[in-house]
Design an enzyme around this catalytic site. Structure first.
Site, PDB file in Angstrom:
ATOM      1  CG  ASP A 110     -57.032 -44.252  75.982  1.00 54.18           C
ATOM      2  OD1 ASP A 110     -56.611 -44.118  77.141  1.00 54.18           O
ATOM      3  OD2 ASP A 110     -56.758 -43.473  75.064  1.00 54.18           O
ATOM      4  CE  LYS A 157     -56.371 -39.146  79.452  1.00 54.00           C
ATOM      5  NZ  LYS A 157     -55.651 -38.082  78.757  1.00 54.00           N
TER       6      LYS A 157
END
Length: 415
Positions: free
Chosen positions: A206, A228
């Site tokens: 991430d 994200k």
């Protein structure tokens, strides 16, 4: 036994499960040694008229048998191992003498060279026990326990972070480890998380994970960017799940590196459920949540005696008036403790307005910490009435943690 024997100690691992161990003395030495003896399954008898509160608690809990009296000859009957840890040298000498007569190995805490056994500097990592004994040029008389402890710490640290022994571990076990990477500072990932990274074939990372750790990975490790980015480009959760399943089923060891903790607004359970449904082995490695660590690093305690007896962590990615919201903002506004908001930069104005509308005072202190624990960390202080405007004026961007409550005004870094 000669006190100045030049012969080295013979290292051996004692299997004490179910066997009687006698520890004489209930002070801090006993407090330090008992946990390892209990972990080894030993049946420990403590002989001491008094004990520290922690040792007494072990006796109260039934973990050890406590004979509340002074040592007397015969106490080592049927013992396999003994520790002489009183503050009386003559008593310790007598215990060692009885141990010698009964052929019982005995550690003497106040003068190790006069015992028949030594306690090594011991550490554990991933199923490996490291035990270090040192001796100088003159054998036992030259023992250096500080050096032994330093060597132990160095070896255990390298085993823990995977820099020692990772290449010799043999075939890796296919599966996925959901690793919480902490708030961003690479030093704040857990030891287990760092070790699993060093053993990985594939890392699915991430944006909010500890990015600096990716540079330490061996060149053969495949890194997949699953960033994200808020309100921007994103890899769908379904695609992330598919990547994890694909590589695990191909026999690879996969680390899903996430920011904070996998189960604190990290969708970790969604990934775990999908992997389990596909028959993939899943390991969950908790991480330090930014909800606590970021305020702490910025000098803000989420609780403080006489100020806040509770704290509540809320996701702010959905505005209070959004029909998808699951948060009872009316109830939150009535709470007197600390409110920690994650993913709330975009909706800070709406959230502040909802809290004020339901009774939270306008002058409630607020701190906004951007990129907490990182070199680029910055803190902006405001009140509930001014927080949104201050955040906009200071160009606050995600990731940021918002702390609301009187704890913001506590401590040396308070405004």
């Amino acid at each position: 036994m000669s006190e100045t024997s030049a012969t080295p100690a013979y290292p051996v691992g004692l299997r004490l499960d179910g066997r009687r161990v006698v520890l004489v003395g209930g002070g801090t030495v006993a407090q330090r040694r008992l946990p390892a003896l209990l972990a080894a399954g030993a049946r420990v008898t403590l002989v001491a008229p008094e004990a520290t509160p922690s040792v007494e608690a072990m006796a109260t809990a039934g973990e050890i048998t406590w004979e509340r009296r002074a040592w007397r000859d015969g106490d080592l009957a049927d013992a396999w191992y003994a520790l002489a840890a009183t503050d009386d040298a003559a008593v310790n000498a007598a215990i060692v003498a009885e141990a010698e007569a009964r052929r019982v190995w005995c550690v003497r805490a106040d003068d190790a060279d006069r015992g028949t056994a030594w306690t090594p500097a011991t550490g554990r990592s991933d199923g490996i026990t490291v035990a270090v004994l040192t001796s100088g040029e003159h054998g036992a008389a030259g023992r250096d326990p500080r050096r032994a402890a330093a060597i132990r710490d160095a070896v255990v640290a390298r085993l823990g972070d995977g820099t020692l022994g990772a290449e010799q571990r043999g075939p890796r076990t296919p599966g996925v480890a959901l690793v919480g990477g902490g708030p961003g500072d690479p030093d704040l990932i857990t030891v287990r998380g760092r070790r699993l990274l060093a053993q990985a074939d594939v890392v699915v990372a991430d944006r909010l994970g500890p990015r600096d750790l990716l540079d330490e990975l061996p060149p053969h490790v495949e890194v997949i960017d699953a960033a994200k980015i808020p309100y921007g480009r994103a890899m769908a959760q379904e695609a992330i799940n598919a990547v994890l399943v694909e590589h695990a089923k191909a026999g690879r060891s996969v680390v899903r590196l996430k920011g904070g903790d996998p189960f604190v607004f990290g969708r970790g359970m969604e990934e775990a459920e999908q992997l389990a449904a596909e028959g993939v082995q899943v390991t969950v490695v908790p991480g330090i949540s930014s909800a606590i660590s970021v305020p702490g690093a910025a000098g803000i305690p989420v609780t403080h005696r006489g100020v806040a007896h509770e704290f509540t962590v809320v996701s702010g990615h959905v505005a209070p008036d959004d029909p998808r919201s699951l948060v009872d903002w009316t109830a939150l506004a009535r709470l007197r403790g600390t409110l920690v908001l994650l993913m709330a930069v975009e909706n800070l104005g709406a959230i502040a307005a909802a809290l004020r509308a339901h009774g939270r005072p306008d002058d409630t202190p607020v701190a906004i910490v951007q990129e907490g624990t990182m070199a680029t960390e910055r803190r902006v202080d405001a009140t509930l009435a001014t927080a949104a405007d201050r955040a906009a004026a200071q160009d606050i961007r995600p990731p940021a943690v918002v702390v609301i409550g009187d704890v913001v005004a506590v401590g040396p870094t308070a405004p």
